[in-house]
Design an enzyme around this catalytic site. Structure first.
Site, PDB file in Angstrom:
ATOM      1  N   ALA A 197       1.598   5.168   0.264  1.00  0.00           N
ATOM      2  CA  ALA A 197       0.970   4.558  -0.921  1.00  0.00           C
ATOM      3  C   ALA A 197       0.433   3.160  -0.646  1.00  0.00           C
ATOM      4  O   ALA A 197       0.529   2.272  -1.488  1.00  0.00           O
ATOM      5  CB  ALA A 197       1.953   4.532  -2.084  1.00  0.00           C
ATOM      6  N   THR A 245       0.824  -7.222   6.154  1.00  0.00           N
ATOM      7  CA  THR A 245      -0.324  -7.359   5.262  1.00  0.00           C
ATOM      8  C   THR A 245      -0.444  -8.782   4.761  1.00  0.00           C
ATOM      9  O   THR A 245       0.564  -9.483   4.597  1.00  0.00           O
ATOM     10  CB  THR A 245      -0.201  -6.409   4.060  1.00  0.00           C
ATOM     11  N   LYS A 272       6.750  -5.334   2.365  1.00  0.00           N
ATOM     12  CA  LYS A 272       6.343  -5.719   3.715  1.00  0.00           C
ATOM     13  C   LYS A 272       6.986  -7.040   4.107  1.00  0.00           C
ATOM     14  O   LYS A 272       7.458  -7.212   5.245  1.00  0.00           O
ATOM     15  CB  LYS A 272       4.820  -5.821   3.788  1.00  0.00           C
ATOM     16  N   TYR A 304       4.038  -3.827  -2.907  1.00  0.00           N
ATOM     17  CA  TYR A 304       3.598  -3.613  -1.521  1.00  0.00           C
ATOM     18  C   TYR A 304       3.860  -4.866  -0.689  1.00  0.00           C
ATOM     19  O   TYR A 304       4.484  -4.807   0.385  1.00  0.00           O
ATOM     20  CB  TYR A 304       2.112  -3.265  -1.526  1.00  0.00           C
ATOM     21  N   ASP A 351       8.764  13.924  10.226  1.00  0.00           N
ATOM     22  CA  ASP A 351       8.841  13.049   9.057  1.00  0.00           C
ATOM     23  C   ASP A 351       9.904  12.005   9.364  1.00  0.00           C
ATOM     24  O   ASP A 351      11.070  12.147   9.006  1.00  0.00           O
ATOM     25  CB  ASP A 351       9.199  13.861   7.809  1.00  0.00           C
ATOM     26  N   TRP A 385       3.361   4.301   6.593  1.00  0.00           N
ATOM     27  CA  TRP A 385       3.648   3.673   5.302  1.00  0.00           C
ATOM     28  C   TRP A 385       3.076   4.586   4.222  1.00  0.00           C
ATOM     29  O   TRP A 385       2.045   5.210   4.419  1.00  0.00           O
ATOM     30  CB  TRP A 385       3.014   2.290   5.208  1.00  0.00           C
ATOM     31  N   TYR A 444      -5.216   6.424   8.419  1.00  0.00           N
ATOM     32  CA  TYR A 444      -6.507   5.735   8.419  1.00  0.00           C
ATOM     33  C   TYR A 444      -6.629   4.761   9.590  1.00  0.00           C
ATOM     34  O   TYR A 444      -7.624   4.757  10.320  1.00  0.00           O
ATOM     35  CB  TYR A 444      -6.661   5.002   7.084  1.00  0.00           C
ATOM     36  N   ILE A 445      -5.613   3.943   9.805  1.00  0.00           N
ATOM     37  CA  ILE A 445      -5.622   2.982  10.905  1.00  0.00           C
ATOM     38  C   ILE A 445      -5.101   3.617  12.189  1.00  0.00           C
ATOM     39  O   ILE A 445      -5.626   3.378  13.276  1.00  0.00           O
ATOM     40  CB  ILE A 445      -4.767   1.748  10.551  1.00  0.00           C
ATOM     41  N   LEU A 502       3.081   2.061  12.183  1.00  0.00           N
ATOM     42  CA  LEU A 502       2.029   1.987  11.164  1.00  0.00           C
ATOM     43  C   LEU A 502       2.343   2.845   9.948  1.00  0.00           C
ATOM     44  O   LEU A 502       1.690   2.695   8.911  1.00  0.00           O
ATOM     45  CB  LEU A 502       0.694   2.442  11.761  1.00  0.00           C
TER      46      LEU A 502
END
Length: 283
Positions: free
Chosen positions: A78, A114, A141, A137, A52, A76, A14-15, A74
């Site tokens: 779930a 995050t 991080k 999460y 992978d 990650w 997504y990012i 970037l």
């Protein structure tokens, strides 16, 4: 100016797709690492490597063989499921990847963090704000940040990219905005919602990609860097703006769900550093 070579992991995410494009637009040579090659999701100007990288025995050496200038990590799993066990189970794999790049002599290492590392906090979050994560999460991080800065923060330009609430490109994430689009397509006219009074730092994913690219292409500023808007907006205002902008025939059932216990009433990133870097890059 010599062209910089940047490796981006999670490049099809997504990012990641936006970071790859932003780096390319800045003239960088980009190696985009994807777990499964979906070329339509990654800017075709990048060199795409299917790997992978979190798997045991992954050939990480192929990513550093050409001596890249920087890594933007970037990848990650779930990310939208804050208490998924995968966050902790994969922690050592992320550390192994980042350690490989450091040991291979890659001078700049940027990794995505995050605001959930901080936990409950009212007001602006700075690089010095103490952390107290309240989800797996955030815990994972935070642990990775501490480990990386402890292990090679003194010898490498480590940039910890602390992200906040992201929107835009909403077909490709699992946020509340994605769920709104799905509900509207299903013909639902009411959307169960929280109180929506919490105020967060929202940033469009395209702008976030540009900020991350700007950080990764410099080495003057290191450590924790907020990538954010620096402006708190209530969740309800942001969602209602989204409904209006997309002309969705749906209304919010305010209060149908409780607010998440680990969310602050108002929290946002101190954007002083990133604004200075963006302004300097634009000159």
């Amino acid at each position: 100016m010599t062209q910089q070579h940047v490796v981006v992991t999670g490049a099809a995410g997504y990012i990641g797709r936006h970071v790859v494009t932003a780096l390319l637009d800045e003239g960088a040579h980009v190696t985009a690492v994807v777990r499964q090659h979906r070329a339509y999701r990654v800017d075709e100007r990048a060199d795409i490597v299917e790997l992978d990288l979190l798997a045991p025995g992954a050939d990480l050496a192929r990513l550093t063989a050409e001596g890249p200038d920087a890594l933007v990590h970037l990848a990650w799993e779930a990310g939208f499921a804050h208490d998924a066990p995968a966050h902790m189970l994969r922690l050592s794999d992320h550390y192994r990847v980042l350690s490989h790049f450091a040991e291979a002599g890659v001078g700049r290492i940027a990794a995505l963090g995050t605001m959930h590392e901080v936990g409950r906090h009212e007001g602006a979050i700075t690089a010095e704000t103490p952390t107290n994560p309240m989800s797996l999460y955030g815990i994972a991080k935070d642990a990775l940040r501490r480990a990386v800065l402890h292990s090679f923060g003194e010898t490498h330009a480590v940039q910890w990219l602390r992200a906040y609430y992201i929107y835009g490109d909403d077909r490709n994430n699992q946020s509340i905005f994605t769920k709104l689009l799905q509900a509207a397509e299903q013909g639902k006219q009411v959307f169960p919602f929280t109180t929506g009074t919490n105020r967060f730092d929202f940033i469009h994913v395209r702008e976030l990609g540009q900020q991350i690219a700007t950080v990764a292409l410099q080495d003057e500023v290191r450590g924790v860097i907020n990538v954010c808007s620096g402006e708190p907006v209530s969740l309800r205002d942001q969602v209602e703006r989204f409904i209006a902008d997309h002309e969705l025939d749906i209304r919010l059932d305010v209060g149908a769900f409780p607010d998440r216990p680990y969310d602050s009433k108002e929290t946002y990133g101190d954007a002083t550093v990133i604004r200075e870097l963006m302004a300097k890059r634009a000159r």
